[in-house]
Scaffold this active site. Structure first.
Site, PDB file in Angstrom:
ATOM      1  N   GLY A  61      -7.938 -11.513   1.615  1.00  0.00           N
ATOM      2  CA  GLY A  61      -6.690 -11.935   1.090  1.00  0.00           C
ATOM      3  C   GLY A  61      -6.814 -12.938   2.017  1.00  0.00           C
ATOM      4  N   GLU A 116      -6.553 -14.737   8.698  1.00  0.00           N
ATOM      5  CA  GLU A 116      -5.593 -13.127   8.593  1.00  0.00           C
ATOM      6  C   GLU A 116      -5.175 -13.808   7.465  1.00  0.00           C
ATOM      7  OE1 GLU A 116      -5.442  -9.191   9.059  1.00  0.00           O
ATOM      8  OE2 GLU A 116      -4.793 -10.475  10.196  1.00  0.00           O
ATOM      9  N   ASP A 117      -4.749 -13.016   6.293  1.00  0.00           N
ATOM     10  CA  ASP A 117      -3.647 -13.055   5.335  1.00  0.00           C
ATOM     11  C   ASP A 117      -1.815 -12.714   5.937  1.00  0.00           C
ATOM     12  OD1 ASP A 117      -4.106 -10.707   5.217  1.00  0.00           O
ATOM     13  OD2 ASP A 117      -4.352 -10.698   3.019  1.00  0.00           O
ATOM     14  N   ASP A 120       0.461  -6.702   9.496  1.00  0.00           N
ATOM     15  CA  ASP A 120       1.403  -5.675   9.384  1.00  0.00           C
ATOM     16  C   ASP A 120       1.705  -4.962  10.109  1.00  0.00           C
ATOM     17  OD1 ASP A 120       2.854  -4.115   8.123  1.00  0.00           O
ATOM     18  OD2 ASP A 120       1.690  -3.458   6.425  1.00  0.00           O
ATOM     19  N   LYS A 148       4.684  -9.038   9.901  1.00  0.00           N
ATOM     20  CA  LYS A 148       6.359  -8.821   9.203  1.00  0.00           C
ATOM     21  C   LYS A 148       6.462  -8.339  10.680  1.00  0.00           C
ATOM     22  CE  LYS A 148       4.864  -6.846   5.078  1.00  0.00           C
ATOM     23  NZ  LYS A 148       4.466  -5.950   4.236  1.00  0.00           N
ATOM     24  N   ASP A 175      -2.547  -8.715  -2.725  1.00  0.00           N
ATOM     25  CA  ASP A 175      -2.222  -7.975  -3.996  1.00  0.00           C
ATOM     26  C   ASP A 175      -1.638  -6.573  -3.345  1.00  0.00           C
ATOM     27  OD1 ASP A 175      -4.101  -6.597  -1.796  1.00  0.00           O
ATOM     28  OD2 ASP A 175      -5.271  -6.063  -3.975  1.00  0.00           O
ATOM     29  N   ARG A 181      -3.775 -11.702  -6.710  1.00  0.00           N
ATOM     30  CA  ARG A 181      -3.996 -12.845  -6.273  1.00  0.00           C
ATOM     31  C   ARG A 181      -3.899 -14.517  -5.915  1.00  0.00           C
ATOM     32  NH1 ARG A 181      -6.683  -9.614  -1.457  1.00  0.00           N
ATOM     33  NH2 ARG A 181      -7.787  -8.157  -2.717  1.00  0.00           N
TER      34      ARG A 181
HETATM   35  P1  IMP Z   1      -3.058  -4.094   9.169  1.00  0.00           P
HETATM   36  O1  IMP Z   1      -3.734  -4.004  10.132  1.00  0.00           O
HETATM   37  O2  IMP Z   1      -1.539  -3.592   8.948  1.00  0.00           O
HETATM   38  O3  IMP Z   1      -1.761  -5.589   9.730  1.00  0.00           O
HETATM   39  O4  IMP Z   1      -2.688  -5.167   7.431  1.00  0.00           O
HETATM   40  C1  IMP Z   1      -3.495  -6.434   7.515  1.00  0.00           C
HETATM   41  C2  IMP Z   1      -3.901  -5.910   6.138  1.00  0.00           C
HETATM   42  O5  IMP Z   1      -3.156  -4.941   5.248  1.00  0.00           O
HETATM   43  C3  IMP Z   1      -4.353  -7.789   5.453  1.00  0.00           C
HETATM   44  O6  IMP Z   1      -4.859  -8.167   6.419  1.00  0.00           O
HETATM   45  C4  IMP Z   1      -2.965  -7.010   3.845  1.00  0.00           C
HETATM   46  O7  IMP Z   1      -4.586  -7.509   3.064  1.00  0.00           O
HETATM   47  C5  IMP Z   1      -2.680  -5.610   4.210  1.00  0.00           C
HETATM   48  N1  IMP Z   1      -1.528  -5.893   3.574  1.00  0.00           N
HETATM   49  C6  IMP Z   1      -0.904  -5.432   4.668  1.00  0.00           C
HETATM   50  N2  IMP Z   1       0.685  -5.775   4.190  1.00  0.00           N
HETATM   51  C7  IMP Z   1       0.279  -6.218   2.860  1.00  0.00           C
HETATM   52  C8  IMP Z   1       1.647  -6.988   2.036  1.00  0.00           C
HETATM   53  O8  IMP Z   1       2.775  -7.117   2.268  1.00  0.00           O
HETATM   54  N3  IMP Z   1       0.982  -7.198   0.834  1.00  0.00           N
HETATM   55  C9  IMP Z   1       0.214  -7.274   0.278  1.00  0.00           C
HETATM   56  N4  IMP Z   1      -1.342  -7.011   1.386  1.00  0.00           N
HETATM   57  C10 IMP Z   1      -0.792  -7.036   2.836  1.00  0.00           C
END
Ligand code: IMP
Length: 189
Positions: A61, A116-117, A120, A148, A175, A181
């Site tokens: 991402g 990181e992108d 969440d 977020k 994505d 992407r």
């Molecule tokens: P986390 O582990 O829940 O913080 O999620 C991180 C990963 O989930 C990111 O690196 C993204 O690849 C994916 N992700 C979380 N939210 C989104 C979103 O709104 N759009 C796209 N990918 C997301």
């Protein structure tokens, strides 16, 4: 050479989306570029000149974000990728993160910037950072384009591009089922 007029970010997004669902633009390409330049300057200023800075891009991402970001960091850096995957299927992540690719070069004594992108739930960075710290970097900082801002995160990025709304975002590397992407803006579908 004659100057060409630049298409607006929304026009670019529309043309990149031909045949795909409509997108509500949340961050225009211009807004992203402006913020990425600021982040690059902040990252450069954060480390002393002698620091051995390694930018580690978390695949997939962050690939567009990091390509723009490193070109805006006005100091010597080295660059590599890191790839991680979570056990379980797409809908039900088990919360276990494993390293799929890690650079062979040592992290020991280096200032590592993990890019990181989007943060969440924060699980990815929460699981990944102990694995990286175990390799002995002098410091480990995280730069996330989007956050977020869910409460109770164990690990917070040092740099955040934008506080993101609680919506599913795509574009600029992000994505939905591997689509979107390539968009130069970020939007909600
Ligand atoms: P986390 O582990 O829940 O913080 O999620 C991180 C990963 O989930 C990111 O690196 C993204 O690849 C994916 N992700 C979380 N939210 C989104 C979103 O709104 N759009 C796209 N990918 C997301």
């Amino acid at each position: 050479m004659t100057p060409t007029s630049q298409p607006s970010p929304d026009t670019v997004a529309r043309s990149q989306l031909a045949g795909q669902p409509l997108l509500r633009v949340i961050y225009s390409a211009a807004a992203i570029q402006k913020r990425v330049s600021e982040l690059g300057r902040e990252i450069a200023a954060a480390y002393p000149p002698e620091a051995d800075v390694l930018v580690l891009a978390l695949m997939k991402g962050s690939f567009i974000f990091v390509a723009d970001l490193v070109r805006k960091i006005p100091r010597p850096i080295q660059f590599d990728f890191i790839a991680a995957g979570s056990y379980g299927d797409q809908r039900s992540s088990s919360g276990e993160v494993k390293l799929l690719y890690m650079p062979e070069k040592s992290l020991a004594g280096r200032s590592v910037v993990l890019v990181e992108d989007i943060v969440d739930s924060g699980l990815t960075i929460e699981r990944l950072t102990p694995l990286l710290r175990a390799r002995g970097p002098a410091r480990l900082d995280i730069c996330a384009l989007l956050h977020k801002r869910r409460p109770g995160l164990a690990e917070e990025p040092r740099w955040v591009g934008f506080d993101a709304p609680d919506e599913y975002l795509v574009g600029y590397g992000l994505d939905y089922a591997e689509e979107f992407r390539h968009l130069s803006c970020i939007g909600s579908i």
